[in-house]
Design a protein around this motif. Sequence first.
Motif, PDB file in Angstrom:
ATOM      1  N   ARG A 146     -16.146 -63.721 -51.830  1.00 44.51           N
ATOM      2  CA  ARG A 146     -17.450 -63.615 -51.161  1.00 44.51           C
ATOM      3  C   ARG A 146     -17.719 -64.831 -50.284  1.00 44.51           C
ATOM      4  NH1 ARG A 146     -19.484 -61.391 -55.840  1.00 44.51           N
ATOM      5  NH2 ARG A 146     -20.531 -63.275 -56.506  1.00 44.51           N
ATOM      6  N   ILE A 147     -17.344 -65.995 -50.782  1.00 41.94           N
ATOM      7  CA  ILE A 147     -17.534 -67.214 -49.977  1.00 41.94           C
ATOM      8  C   ILE A 147     -16.613 -67.168 -48.759  1.00 41.94           C
ATOM      9  CG2 ILE A 147     -17.355 -69.730 -49.961  1.00 41.94           C
ATOM     10  CD1 ILE A 147     -17.934 -69.579 -53.014  1.00 41.94           C
ATOM     11  N   TYR A 201     -23.355 -71.605 -60.168  1.00 41.86           N
ATOM     12  CA  TYR A 201     -24.598 -70.856 -60.374  1.00 41.86           C
ATOM     13  C   TYR A 201     -25.324 -71.535 -61.523  1.00 41.86           C
ATOM     14  CZ  TYR A 201     -22.454 -66.993 -57.743  1.00 41.86           C
ATOM     15  OH  TYR A 201     -21.865 -66.216 -56.783  1.00 41.86           O
ATOM     16  N   ARG A 217     -23.409 -56.082 -47.810  1.00 39.98           N
ATOM     17  CA  ARG A 217     -22.178 -56.885 -47.714  1.00 39.98           C
ATOM     18  C   ARG A 217     -21.276 -56.355 -46.604  1.00 39.98           C
ATOM     19  NH1 ARG A 217     -20.963 -58.053 -54.155  1.00 39.98           N
ATOM     20  NH2 ARG A 217     -22.625 -59.601 -54.349  1.00 39.98           N
ATOM     21  N   ASP A 241     -21.669 -65.604 -49.326  1.00 38.09           N
ATOM     22  CA  ASP A 241     -22.362 -66.591 -50.154  1.00 38.09           C
ATOM     23  C   ASP A 241     -21.983 -67.985 -49.659  1.00 38.09           C
ATOM     24  OD1 ASP A 241     -23.280 -64.489 -51.602  1.00 38.09           O
ATOM     25  OD2 ASP A 241     -22.109 -64.904 -53.407  1.00 38.09           O
ATOM     26  N   ALA A 242     -22.852 -68.925 -49.935  1.00 40.91           N
ATOM     27  CA  ALA A 242     -22.589 -70.308 -49.519  1.00 40.91           C
ATOM     28  C   ALA A 242     -21.845 -71.032 -50.634  1.00 40.91           C
ATOM     29  CB  ALA A 242     -23.904 -71.003 -49.217  1.00 40.91           C
ATOM     30  N   SER A 298     -16.173 -64.132 -56.580  1.00 39.87           N
ATOM     31  CA  SER A 298     -17.024 -65.200 -56.038  1.00 39.87           C
ATOM     32  C   SER A 298     -16.294 -65.948 -54.924  1.00 39.87           C
ATOM     33  CB  SER A 298     -17.405 -66.191 -57.144  1.00 39.87           C
ATOM     34  OG  SER A 298     -18.113 -65.526 -58.158  1.00 39.87           O
ATOM     35  N   LYS A 317     -18.258 -73.194 -56.481  1.00 38.39           N
ATOM     36  CA  LYS A 317     -19.509 -72.445 -56.440  1.00 38.39           C
ATOM     37  C   LYS A 317     -20.137 -72.533 -57.816  1.00 38.39           C
ATOM     38  CE  LYS A 317     -22.649 -69.561 -54.996  1.00 38.39           C
ATOM     39  NZ  LYS A 317     -23.540 -69.886 -53.874  1.00 38.39           N
ATOM     40  N   GLU A 360     -28.443 -65.022 -50.556  1.00 36.87           N
ATOM     41  CA  GLU A 360     -27.034 -64.773 -50.751  1.00 36.87           C
ATOM     42  C   GLU A 360     -26.910 -63.265 -50.903  1.00 36.87           C
ATOM     43  OE1 GLU A 360     -25.100 -67.478 -53.548  1.00 36.87           O
ATOM     44  OE2 GLU A 360     -25.089 -68.688 -51.745  1.00 36.87           O
ATOM     45  N   SER A 361     -25.696 -62.766 -50.702  1.00 35.12           N
ATOM     46  CA  SER A 361     -25.555 -61.306 -50.670  1.00 35.12           C
ATOM     47  C   SER A 361     -25.780 -60.709 -52.047  1.00 35.12           C
ATOM     48  CB  SER A 361     -24.185 -60.941 -50.185  1.00 35.12           C
ATOM     49  OG  SER A 361     -23.228 -61.390 -51.092  1.00 35.12           O
ATOM     50  N   ARG A 418     -31.905 -66.851 -45.688  1.00 35.30           N
ATOM     51  CA  ARG A 418     -31.556 -67.782 -46.760  1.00 35.30           C
ATOM     52  C   ARG A 418     -30.844 -67.125 -47.930  1.00 35.30           C
ATOM     53  NH1 ARG A 418     -37.017 -71.445 -47.135  1.00 35.30           N
ATOM     54  NH2 ARG A 418     -36.934 -72.151 -44.982  1.00 35.30           N
TER      55      ARG A 418
END
Lengths: 257, 237
Positions: free
Chosen positions: B45-46, B11, A101, B51-52, B42, B9, A256-257, A254
Amino acid sequence: MSAPAPTRKPRPVAAVRFGDILAAERIKIITLPAAWFAMAVASGAGTLLGIIAATDAVRIAGPGGPIPVARLGTLLLAPAYAFVSIAVFAAGSEYRGGQLRVSLAAAPDRNRLFAAKLTVSATLSLVASIPAVLPGYVLQHSAAVHAWERGAFVGFLALIAAYLLLSLIGHGFAVIAKSAITPLAVLFIAPFLISPALRSILPQVVRFLPHEAALSLLKLPVDPATALGPRAGLLVLAAWAAASVAAAWTVFVRAES
Amino acid sequence: MIEIKGLSKHYRNNRAVDDITFTAEPGHVTGFLGPNGAGKSSTLRILLGLDAATSGQALIGGKRYRDLRHPLRTVGALLDGAGPVPERRAIDHLSWIAQSNRISRGRVREVLDLVGLGEAARRRVKKYSLGMKQRLGIAAALLGEPEVLILDEPVNGLDPDGIRWVRTFLRDYAAAGRTVLLSSHLMTEMAGTADAVVIINRGRVVSQGSLAEVTAGHATLETAFFALTGDRIGPRW
Ligand SMILES: Nc1ncnc2c1ncn2[C@@H]1O[C@H](COP(=O)(O)OP(=O)(O)OP(=O)(O)O)[C@@H](O)[C@H]1O
Ligand SMILES: [Mg+2]
Protein backbone atom coordinates in the motif's frame (compact mmCIF):
# COMPACT_ATOMS: atom_id res chain seq x y z
CA MET A 1 -7.76 -17.96 -19.27
CA SER A 2 -6.07 -17.83 -22.64
CA ALA A 3 -2.36 -18.13 -23.36
CA PRO A 4 -0.29 -15.09 -22.39
CA ALA A 5 -0.09 -12.47 -25.09
CA PRO A 6 3.24 -12.15 -26.84
CA THR A 7 5.23 -9.16 -25.69
CA ARG A 8 4.55 -6.14 -27.79
CA LYS A 9 6.33 -2.88 -28.31
CA PRO A 10 5.04 -0.32 -25.82
CA ARG A 11 2.34 1.84 -27.33
CA PRO A 12 2.99 5.58 -27.67
CA VAL A 13 2.18 7.13 -24.35
CA ALA A 14 -0.12 10.13 -24.16
CA ALA A 15 0.09 12.19 -20.99
CA VAL A 16 -2.70 11.80 -18.47
CA ARG A 17 -4.70 15.01 -18.25
CA PHE A 18 -7.26 16.37 -15.82
CA GLY A 19 -9.83 15.87 -18.57
CA ASP A 20 -9.13 12.13 -18.57
CA ILE A 21 -9.90 11.90 -14.89
CA LEU A 22 -13.07 13.95 -15.42
CA ALA A 23 -14.12 11.53 -18.17
CA ALA A 24 -13.41 8.57 -15.89
CA GLU A 25 -15.49 10.09 -13.10
CA ARG A 26 -18.34 10.61 -15.53
CA ILE A 27 -18.27 6.92 -16.48
CA LYS A 28 -18.27 5.99 -12.79
CA ILE A 29 -21.49 7.90 -12.12
CA ILE A 30 -23.43 6.94 -15.22
CA THR A 31 -22.63 3.24 -14.81
CA LEU A 32 -23.95 3.21 -11.25
CA PRO A 33 -27.48 1.74 -11.28
CA ALA A 34 -28.33 3.51 -8.01
CA ALA A 35 -27.78 6.91 -9.62
CA TRP A 36 -30.32 6.17 -12.34
CA PHE A 37 -32.76 4.81 -9.78
CA ALA A 38 -32.42 7.98 -7.72
CA MET A 39 -33.02 10.09 -10.81
CA ALA A 40 -36.16 8.13 -11.69
CA VAL A 41 -37.56 8.39 -8.16
CA ALA A 42 -36.81 12.12 -7.95
CA SER A 43 -38.42 13.03 -11.25
CA GLY A 44 -41.37 10.65 -10.73
CA ALA A 45 -42.11 11.97 -7.25
CA GLY A 46 -41.59 15.58 -8.39
CA THR A 47 -44.04 15.17 -11.24
CA LEU A 48 -46.61 13.46 -9.05
CA LEU A 49 -46.40 16.18 -6.40
CA GLY A 50 -46.67 18.81 -9.16
CA ILE A 51 -49.93 17.28 -10.35
CA ILE A 52 -51.33 16.97 -6.83
CA ALA A 53 -50.34 20.54 -5.95
CA ALA A 54 -51.76 21.92 -9.21
CA THR A 55 -55.12 20.22 -8.91
CA ASP A 56 -55.32 20.79 -5.16
CA ALA A 57 -56.88 17.31 -5.08
CA VAL A 58 -55.34 16.39 -1.74
CA ARG A 59 -55.17 18.42 1.43
CA ILE A 60 -53.26 17.48 4.53
CA ALA A 61 -54.73 18.05 7.97
CA GLY A 62 -52.87 20.82 9.82
CA PRO A 63 -53.36 22.58 13.15
CA GLY A 64 -55.36 25.38 11.53
CA GLY A 65 -57.41 23.24 9.17
CA PRO A 66 -56.49 21.41 5.95
CA ILE A 67 -53.38 22.69 4.18
CA PRO A 68 -53.03 22.55 0.39
CA VAL A 69 -50.08 20.48 -0.80
CA ALA A 70 -48.76 23.55 -2.63
CA ARG A 71 -47.98 25.11 0.79
CA LEU A 72 -46.29 22.06 2.28
CA GLY A 73 -42.65 22.87 1.68
CA THR A 74 -41.20 19.81 3.35
CA LEU A 75 -43.35 17.52 1.24
CA LEU A 76 -42.63 19.41 -1.98
CA LEU A 77 -38.90 19.29 -1.26
CA ALA A 78 -38.94 15.53 -0.50
CA PRO A 79 -37.99 14.52 -4.09
CA ALA A 80 -34.83 16.60 -3.70
CA TYR A 81 -33.53 14.07 -1.19
CA ALA A 82 -33.92 11.25 -3.70
CA PHE A 83 -32.11 13.49 -6.15
CA VAL A 84 -29.31 14.27 -3.70
CA SER A 85 -28.49 10.58 -3.56
CA ILE A 86 -26.97 10.84 -7.05
CA ALA A 87 -24.13 12.96 -5.65
CA VAL A 88 -24.07 10.95 -2.43
CA PHE A 89 -23.67 7.69 -4.36
CA ALA A 90 -21.03 9.28 -6.59
CA ALA A 91 -18.93 10.16 -3.56
CA GLY A 92 -19.95 7.32 -1.23
CA SER A 93 -19.48 4.47 -3.72
CA GLU A 94 -15.71 5.00 -3.51
CA TYR A 95 -15.96 3.34 -0.12
CA ARG A 96 -17.83 0.29 -1.46
CA GLY A 97 -15.82 -2.73 -2.55
CA GLY A 98 -12.57 -0.80 -2.03
CA GLN A 99 -12.96 1.27 -5.19
CA LEU A 100 -11.07 4.17 -3.61
CA ARG A 101 -7.79 2.24 -3.72
CA VAL A 102 -8.32 1.56 -7.42
CA SER A 103 -9.16 5.23 -8.00
CA LEU A 104 -6.04 6.38 -6.19
CA ALA A 105 -3.85 3.93 -8.10
CA ALA A 106 -5.24 5.43 -11.31
CA ALA A 107 -5.06 9.04 -10.11
CA PRO A 108 -2.55 9.23 -7.25
CA ASP A 109 -2.87 12.98 -6.71
CA ARG A 110 -5.60 13.19 -4.09
CA ASN A 111 -6.30 16.88 -4.75
CA ARG A 112 -6.74 16.19 -8.44
CA LEU A 113 -8.99 13.20 -7.81
CA PHE A 114 -11.17 15.11 -5.36
CA ALA A 115 -11.47 18.08 -7.71
CA ALA A 116 -12.40 15.85 -10.63
CA LYS A 117 -15.04 13.92 -8.75
CA LEU A 118 -16.56 17.07 -7.28
CA THR A 119 -16.66 18.78 -10.68
CA VAL A 120 -18.37 15.84 -12.34
CA SER A 121 -20.76 15.24 -9.47
CA ALA A 122 -21.81 18.92 -9.43
CA THR A 123 -22.07 19.20 -13.22
CA LEU A 124 -24.12 16.04 -13.64
CA SER A 125 -26.33 17.04 -10.71
CA LEU A 126 -26.93 20.44 -12.27
CA VAL A 127 -27.71 18.97 -15.69
CA ALA A 128 -29.94 16.23 -14.26
CA SER A 129 -31.81 18.61 -11.98
CA ILE A 130 -33.47 20.29 -14.96
CA PRO A 131 -35.38 17.23 -16.23
CA ALA A 132 -35.92 16.12 -12.62
CA VAL A 133 -37.57 19.38 -11.60
CA LEU A 134 -39.08 20.85 -14.75
CA PRO A 135 -42.18 18.66 -15.32
CA GLY A 136 -43.41 18.97 -11.74
CA TYR A 137 -42.67 22.68 -11.65
CA VAL A 138 -44.45 23.43 -14.93
CA LEU A 139 -47.47 21.40 -13.88
CA GLN A 140 -47.73 23.12 -10.52
CA HIS A 141 -47.22 26.64 -11.84
CA SER A 142 -48.73 26.20 -15.28
CA ALA A 143 -50.57 29.56 -15.33
CA ALA A 144 -47.51 31.59 -14.38
CA VAL A 145 -45.24 29.59 -16.68
CA HIS A 146 -47.56 30.05 -19.65
CA ALA A 147 -47.74 33.78 -19.02
CA TRP A 148 -43.89 33.83 -19.01
CA GLU A 149 -43.94 35.53 -15.62
CA ARG A 150 -40.58 36.56 -14.23
CA GLY A 151 -41.51 35.09 -10.85
CA ALA A 152 -42.01 31.66 -12.40
CA PHE A 153 -38.52 31.78 -13.87
CA VAL A 154 -36.92 32.96 -10.63
CA GLY A 155 -38.79 30.27 -8.72
CA PHE A 156 -37.47 27.63 -11.11
CA LEU A 157 -33.88 28.88 -10.71
CA ALA A 158 -34.30 28.84 -6.93
CA LEU A 159 -35.42 25.21 -7.10
CA ILE A 160 -32.43 24.26 -9.27
CA ALA A 161 -30.11 26.08 -6.86
CA ALA A 162 -31.64 24.24 -3.90
CA TYR A 163 -31.17 20.86 -5.63
CA LEU A 164 -27.57 21.62 -6.55
CA LEU A 165 -26.56 22.99 -3.15
CA LEU A 166 -28.21 20.12 -1.28
CA SER A 167 -26.35 17.73 -3.62
CA LEU A 168 -23.04 19.37 -2.77
CA ILE A 169 -23.81 19.09 0.94
CA GLY A 170 -24.54 15.39 0.39
CA HIS A 171 -21.39 14.84 -1.67
CA GLY A 172 -19.15 16.32 1.02
CA PHE A 173 -20.97 14.49 3.78
CA ALA A 174 -20.48 11.15 1.98
CA VAL A 175 -16.72 11.71 1.75
CA ILE A 176 -16.54 12.62 5.43
CA ALA A 177 -18.72 9.66 6.48
CA LYS A 178 -16.95 7.33 4.00
CA SER A 179 -20.34 5.92 3.08
CA ALA A 180 -23.49 6.70 1.15
CA ILE A 181 -25.92 5.37 3.74
CA THR A 182 -25.08 7.66 6.67
CA PRO A 183 -25.52 10.96 4.79
CA LEU A 184 -28.72 9.82 3.15
CA ALA A 185 -30.15 8.71 6.47
CA VAL A 186 -29.17 11.95 8.21
CA LEU A 187 -30.26 14.26 5.38
CA PHE A 188 -33.59 12.50 5.13
CA ILE A 189 -34.28 12.10 8.83
CA ALA A 190 -33.23 15.60 9.89
CA PRO A 191 -36.16 17.50 8.29
CA PHE A 192 -38.77 15.02 9.46
CA LEU A 193 -37.60 14.12 12.95
CA ILE A 194 -34.89 16.46 14.22
CA SER A 195 -36.19 19.82 12.97
CA PRO A 196 -39.79 19.37 14.22
CA ALA A 197 -38.46 18.37 17.64
CA LEU A 198 -36.06 21.31 17.86
CA ARG A 199 -38.32 23.91 16.26
CA SER A 200 -40.28 24.75 19.38
CA ILE A 201 -37.19 24.89 21.61
CA LEU A 202 -34.59 26.48 19.32
CA PRO A 203 -36.34 28.15 16.37
CA GLN A 204 -33.41 30.55 15.91
CA VAL A 205 -31.10 27.58 15.30
CA VAL A 206 -33.41 25.41 13.24
CA ARG A 207 -33.89 28.10 10.61
CA PHE A 208 -30.19 27.85 9.74
CA LEU A 209 -30.33 24.11 9.03
CA PRO A 210 -29.94 23.13 5.35
CA HIS A 211 -33.49 21.92 4.85
CA GLU A 212 -35.00 25.01 6.47
CA ALA A 213 -32.69 27.32 4.54
CA ALA A 214 -33.69 25.57 1.30
CA LEU A 215 -37.38 26.07 2.14
CA SER A 216 -36.71 29.76 2.82
CA LEU A 217 -35.03 30.03 -0.56
CA LEU A 218 -38.11 28.45 -2.14
CA LYS A 219 -40.44 30.75 -0.18
CA LEU A 220 -42.05 27.73 1.44
CA PRO A 221 -40.91 27.99 5.07
CA VAL A 222 -42.44 25.68 7.64
CA ASP A 223 -42.61 28.47 10.20
CA PRO A 224 -42.82 31.85 8.40
CA ALA A 225 -42.53 33.72 11.72
CA THR A 226 -38.93 32.67 12.35
CA ALA A 227 -37.79 31.73 8.83
CA LEU A 228 -35.02 33.47 6.89
CA GLY A 229 -35.83 35.42 3.74
CA PRO A 230 -35.15 33.82 0.33
CA ARG A 231 -31.81 35.57 -0.19
CA ALA A 232 -30.59 34.76 3.29
CA GLY A 233 -31.79 31.19 2.73
CA LEU A 234 -29.69 30.97 -0.43
CA LEU A 235 -26.63 32.32 1.37
CA VAL A 236 -27.01 29.95 4.31
CA LEU A 237 -27.50 26.96 2.02
CA ALA A 238 -24.45 27.96 -0.05
CA ALA A 239 -22.44 28.30 3.16
CA TRP A 240 -23.44 24.77 4.18
CA ALA A 241 -22.40 23.46 0.78
CA ALA A 242 -19.06 25.28 0.93
CA ALA A 243 -18.40 24.04 4.46
CA SER A 244 -19.30 20.46 3.60
CA VAL A 245 -17.10 20.42 0.50
CA ALA A 246 -14.18 22.14 2.26
CA ALA A 247 -14.32 19.71 5.20
CA ALA A 248 -14.54 16.77 2.81
CA TRP A 249 -11.58 18.01 0.79
CA THR A 250 -9.44 18.36 3.93
CA VAL A 251 -10.40 14.91 5.18
CA PHE A 252 -9.88 13.30 1.78
CA VAL A 253 -6.41 14.71 1.20
CA ARG A 254 -5.19 13.68 4.65
CA ALA A 255 -6.83 10.25 4.87
CA GLU A 256 -5.09 6.95 4.38
CA SER A 257 -6.82 4.52 2.07
CA MET B 1 12.80 -1.78 -10.66
CA ILE B 2 11.22 -1.57 -7.22
CA GLU B 3 13.31 -0.30 -4.32
CA ILE B 4 12.18 -0.45 -0.72
CA LYS B 5 14.64 1.39 1.50
CA GLY B 6 14.44 1.34 5.29
CA LEU B 7 10.66 1.40 5.12
CA SER B 8 8.62 1.56 8.32
CA LYS B 9 4.94 1.91 9.06
CA HIS B 10 3.75 2.18 12.62
CA TYR B 11 0.10 2.03 13.57
CA ARG B 12 -0.18 3.39 17.12
CA ASN B 13 2.15 0.98 18.92
CA ASN B 14 2.10 -1.73 16.26
CA ARG B 15 5.18 -1.84 14.03
CA ALA B 16 3.41 -3.31 11.00
CA VAL B 17 6.44 -2.59 8.80
CA ASP B 18 9.75 -2.21 10.59
CA ASP B 19 12.77 -1.04 8.60
CA ILE B 20 12.31 -3.19 5.51
CA THR B 21 14.85 -3.02 2.68
CA PHE B 22 14.79 -5.02 -0.54
CA THR B 23 14.66 -4.61 -4.31
CA ALA B 24 12.70 -6.32 -7.05
CA GLU B 25 14.68 -6.38 -10.28
CA PRO B 26 13.46 -6.34 -13.87
CA GLY B 27 13.52 -9.76 -15.50
CA HIS B 28 12.61 -11.51 -12.26
CA VAL B 29 9.51 -12.62 -10.42
CA THR B 30 10.13 -11.58 -6.83
CA GLY B 31 8.09 -13.46 -4.25
CA PHE B 32 7.10 -11.51 -1.14
CA LEU B 33 6.33 -13.99 1.61
CA GLY B 34 5.30 -13.84 5.21
CA PRO B 35 2.67 -15.17 7.61
CA ASN B 36 -0.65 -13.40 8.17
CA GLY B 37 -0.14 -9.92 9.55
CA ALA B 38 3.56 -9.88 8.61
CA GLY B 39 3.20 -6.53 6.84
CA LYS B 40 3.07 -7.51 3.16
CA SER B 41 -0.10 -5.62 2.23
CA SER B 42 0.97 -2.63 4.32
CA THR B 43 4.26 -2.47 2.41
CA LEU B 44 2.51 -2.71 -0.95
CA ARG B 45 0.00 0.00 0.00
CA ILE B 46 2.84 2.38 0.78
CA LEU B 47 4.56 1.42 -2.47
CA LEU B 48 1.37 2.40 -4.33
CA GLY B 49 1.18 5.72 -2.51
CA LEU B 50 -2.08 4.79 -0.79
CA ASP B 51 -0.69 5.11 2.73
CA ALA B 52 2.10 7.28 4.06
CA ALA B 53 5.25 5.64 5.41
CA THR B 54 6.32 6.45 8.95
CA SER B 55 9.88 6.55 7.58
CA GLY B 56 11.91 5.26 4.68
CA GLN B 57 11.25 5.17 0.95
CA ALA B 58 9.45 3.01 -1.59
CA LEU B 59 10.40 3.77 -5.20
CA ILE B 60 9.44 2.49 -8.61
CA GLY B 61 12.01 3.20 -11.31
CA GLY B 62 13.56 5.72 -8.92
CA LYS B 63 10.32 7.64 -8.39
CA ARG B 64 7.58 7.71 -5.81
CA TYR B 65 4.35 6.26 -7.20
CA ARG B 66 2.53 9.59 -6.93
CA ASP B 67 5.18 11.24 -9.09
CA LEU B 68 4.68 8.85 -12.01
CA ARG B 69 3.42 10.61 -15.12
CA HIS B 70 1.57 7.56 -16.40
CA PRO B 71 0.75 5.53 -13.31
CA LEU B 72 -1.18 2.67 -14.92
CA ARG B 73 1.16 2.35 -17.88
CA THR B 74 4.07 2.11 -15.50
CA VAL B 75 2.63 -0.04 -12.72
CA GLY B 76 -0.22 -2.54 -12.69
CA ALA B 77 -1.41 -3.48 -9.24
CA LEU B 78 -3.74 -5.96 -7.64
CA LEU B 79 -4.19 -4.97 -4.03
CA ASP B 80 -5.91 -6.41 -1.02
CA GLY B 81 -9.16 -4.55 -0.31
CA ALA B 82 -9.18 -2.79 -3.67
CA GLY B 83 -11.84 -3.64 -6.20
CA PRO B 84 -14.94 -2.73 -8.11
CA VAL B 85 -18.22 -1.44 -6.72
CA PRO B 86 -20.27 -4.69 -6.72
CA GLU B 87 -23.21 -3.12 -8.57
CA ARG B 88 -21.08 -2.13 -11.53
CA ARG B 89 -20.58 -4.30 -14.60
CA ALA B 90 -17.06 -5.61 -15.11
CA ILE B 91 -16.68 -3.85 -18.43
CA ASP B 92 -17.72 -0.52 -16.92
CA HIS B 93 -15.24 -0.95 -14.10
CA LEU B 94 -12.40 -1.48 -16.55
CA SER B 95 -13.67 1.29 -18.81
CA TRP B 96 -13.38 4.02 -16.22
CA ILE B 97 -9.95 2.80 -15.17
CA ALA B 98 -8.81 2.81 -18.81
CA GLN B 99 -10.29 6.24 -19.42
CA SER B 100 -8.54 7.75 -16.40
CA ASN B 101 -5.13 6.93 -17.93
CA ARG B 102 -5.94 7.34 -21.64
CA ILE B 103 -5.92 3.65 -22.35
CA SER B 104 -7.98 2.61 -25.37
CA ARG B 105 -11.37 0.89 -25.13
CA GLY B 106 -9.99 -1.87 -27.31
CA ARG B 107 -7.53 -2.75 -24.58
CA VAL B 108 -10.45 -3.29 -22.14
CA ARG B 109 -11.76 -6.05 -24.38
CA GLU B 110 -8.28 -7.51 -24.79
CA VAL B 111 -7.63 -7.89 -21.07
CA LEU B 112 -11.12 -9.31 -20.47
CA ASP B 113 -10.46 -12.00 -23.07
CA LEU B 114 -6.96 -12.53 -21.73
CA VAL B 115 -8.23 -13.47 -18.25
CA GLY B 116 -11.16 -15.45 -19.62
CA LEU B 117 -13.94 -13.01 -18.69
CA GLY B 118 -14.96 -12.11 -22.26
CA GLU B 119 -18.31 -13.83 -21.89
CA ALA B 120 -19.05 -12.41 -18.45
CA ALA B 121 -17.97 -8.83 -19.21
CA ARG B 122 -21.50 -7.43 -19.06
CA ARG B 123 -22.48 -9.07 -15.80
CA ARG B 124 -22.54 -7.15 -12.55
CA VAL B 125 -19.54 -7.88 -10.39
CA LYS B 126 -21.69 -8.87 -7.39
CA LYS B 127 -22.76 -11.90 -9.42
CA TYR B 128 -19.14 -12.96 -9.93
CA SER B 129 -17.53 -15.88 -8.11
CA LEU B 130 -14.43 -15.29 -5.98
CA GLY B 131 -12.14 -16.46 -8.75
CA MET B 132 -13.90 -14.31 -11.35
CA LYS B 133 -13.41 -11.22 -9.17
CA GLN B 134 -9.75 -12.11 -8.86
CA ARG B 135 -9.46 -12.45 -12.64
CA LEU B 136 -11.09 -9.03 -13.02
CA GLY B 137 -8.52 -7.56 -10.64
CA ILE B 138 -5.72 -9.11 -12.69
CA ALA B 139 -7.30 -7.72 -15.88
CA ALA B 140 -7.33 -4.25 -14.32
CA ALA B 141 -3.65 -4.57 -13.41
CA LEU B 142 -2.77 -5.51 -16.99
CA LEU B 143 -4.74 -2.69 -18.67
CA GLY B 144 -1.80 -0.36 -19.17
CA GLU B 145 0.65 -3.07 -20.28
CA PRO B 146 2.83 -1.90 -17.38
CA GLU B 147 6.55 -2.38 -16.94
CA VAL B 148 5.98 -3.28 -13.30
CA LEU B 149 3.38 -5.65 -11.85
CA ILE B 150 2.60 -5.64 -8.14
CA LEU B 151 0.20 -8.38 -7.13
CA ASP B 152 -1.01 -9.05 -3.60
CA GLU B 153 -2.02 -12.70 -3.46
CA PRO B 154 -3.04 -12.98 -7.10
CA VAL B 155 -3.97 -16.66 -7.04
CA ASN B 156 -6.36 -16.28 -4.11
CA GLY B 157 -9.59 -18.02 -5.13
CA LEU B 158 -8.33 -19.17 -8.52
CA ASP B 159 -8.93 -22.72 -9.76
CA PRO B 160 -5.96 -24.95 -10.72
CA ASP B 161 -6.25 -23.85 -14.32
CA GLY B 162 -6.22 -20.19 -13.32
CA ILE B 163 -3.24 -20.72 -11.02
CA ARG B 164 -1.28 -22.38 -13.79
CA TRP B 165 -2.19 -19.55 -16.14
CA VAL B 166 -1.01 -16.89 -13.67
CA ARG B 167 2.25 -18.78 -13.08
CA THR B 168 3.04 -19.05 -16.79
CA PHE B 169 1.90 -15.53 -17.48
CA LEU B 170 4.04 -13.97 -14.74
CA ARG B 171 7.13 -15.97 -15.71
CA ASP B 172 6.75 -14.85 -19.33
CA TYR B 173 6.04 -11.31 -18.25
CA ALA B 174 9.26 -11.16 -16.24
CA ALA B 175 11.20 -12.98 -18.96
CA ALA B 176 10.37 -10.09 -21.26
CA GLY B 177 12.43 -7.85 -18.99
CA ARG B 178 9.67 -6.53 -16.77
CA THR B 179 9.45 -6.41 -12.99
CA VAL B 180 7.01 -8.63 -11.11
CA LEU B 181 6.50 -8.47 -7.34
CA LEU B 182 3.95 -10.82 -5.87
CA SER B 183 2.92 -11.82 -2.41
CA SER B 184 1.50 -15.22 -1.66
CA HIS B 185 0.99 -17.73 1.11
CA LEU B 186 1.16 -20.73 -1.16
CA MET B 187 4.72 -21.99 -0.84
CA THR B 188 4.63 -24.64 -3.53
CA GLU B 189 3.04 -22.11 -5.85
CA MET B 190 5.64 -19.52 -5.00
CA ALA B 191 8.48 -22.01 -5.46
CA GLY B 192 7.17 -22.68 -8.97
CA THR B 193 6.80 -19.02 -9.93
CA ALA B 194 9.33 -16.81 -8.17
CA ASP B 195 13.05 -16.82 -8.79
CA ALA B 196 13.85 -14.28 -6.09
CA VAL B 197 12.32 -14.34 -2.63
CA VAL B 198 11.88 -11.91 0.26
CA ILE B 199 10.51 -13.38 3.48
CA ILE B 200 9.21 -11.05 6.17
CA ASN B 201 7.87 -11.73 9.63
CA ARG B 202 6.37 -9.22 12.05
CA GLY B 203 7.35 -6.37 9.80
CA ARG B 204 11.02 -7.36 9.40
CA VAL B 205 12.91 -9.08 6.61
CA VAL B 206 14.08 -12.48 7.85
CA SER B 207 15.60 -13.75 4.61
CA GLN B 208 16.07 -12.66 1.04
CA GLY B 209 17.90 -13.74 -2.07
CA SER B 210 17.45 -16.07 -5.00
CA LEU B 211 15.10 -18.99 -4.52
CA ALA B 212 18.12 -21.30 -4.27
CA GLU B 213 19.82 -19.13 -1.64
CA VAL B 214 16.76 -18.86 0.57
CA THR B 215 15.95 -22.57 0.29
CA ALA B 216 19.57 -23.68 0.84
CA GLY B 217 19.84 -26.15 3.73
CA HIS B 218 16.09 -26.86 3.68
CA ALA B 219 14.13 -29.50 1.83
CA THR B 220 11.67 -27.05 0.29
CA LEU B 221 10.75 -23.37 0.34
CA GLU B 222 7.98 -24.32 2.73
CA THR B 223 10.32 -25.83 5.33
CA ALA B 224 12.60 -22.82 4.91
CA PHE B 225 9.61 -20.55 5.50
CA PHE B 226 8.62 -22.36 8.70
CA ALA B 227 12.17 -22.44 9.95
CA LEU B 228 12.49 -18.70 9.40
CA THR B 229 9.10 -17.58 10.66
CA GLY B 230 7.53 -20.49 12.53
CA ASP B 231 8.75 -20.10 16.08
CA ARG B 232 8.27 -16.37 16.05
CA ILE B 233 4.64 -16.17 15.01
CA GLY B 234 2.45 -14.57 17.65
CA PRO B 235 -0.76 -16.59 17.77
CA ARG B 236 -0.35 -20.36 17.91
CA TRP B 237 -2.81 -22.56 16.07
N1 LIG C 1 -5.19 0.45 8.83
C1 LIG C 1 -4.57 -0.23 9.83
N2 LIG C 1 -4.64 0.22 11.09
C2 LIG C 1 -4.02 -0.44 12.09
N3 LIG C 1 -3.30 -1.55 11.93
C3 LIG C 1 -3.19 -2.05 10.70
C4 LIG C 1 -3.82 -1.42 9.58
N4 LIG C 1 -3.54 -2.14 8.46
C5 LIG C 1 -2.78 -3.17 8.88
N5 LIG C 1 -2.57 -3.12 10.21
C6 LIG C 1 -1.75 -4.07 10.99
O1 LIG C 1 -0.51 -4.19 10.36
C7 LIG C 1 -0.04 -5.52 10.44
C8 LIG C 1 0.33 -6.00 9.05
O2 LIG C 1 -0.83 -6.16 8.27
P1 LIG C 1 -0.80 -6.52 6.74
O3 LIG C 1 -2.18 -6.46 6.23
O4 LIG C 1 0.21 -5.67 6.07
O5 LIG C 1 -0.29 -8.02 6.78
P2 LIG C 1 -0.14 -9.07 5.60
O6 LIG C 1 1.27 -9.52 5.64
O7 LIG C 1 -0.63 -8.51 4.32
O8 LIG C 1 -1.07 -10.24 6.11
P3 LIG C 1 -2.01 -11.25 5.30
O9 LIG C 1 -1.13 -12.38 4.90
O10 LIG C 1 -2.97 -11.71 6.33
O11 LIG C 1 -2.63 -10.53 4.16
C9 LIG C 1 -1.11 -6.32 11.12
O12 LIG C 1 -0.77 -6.46 12.47
C10 LIG C 1 -2.33 -5.46 10.99
O13 LIG C 1 -3.18 -5.65 12.08
MG1 LIG D 1 -2.20 -9.02 3.04
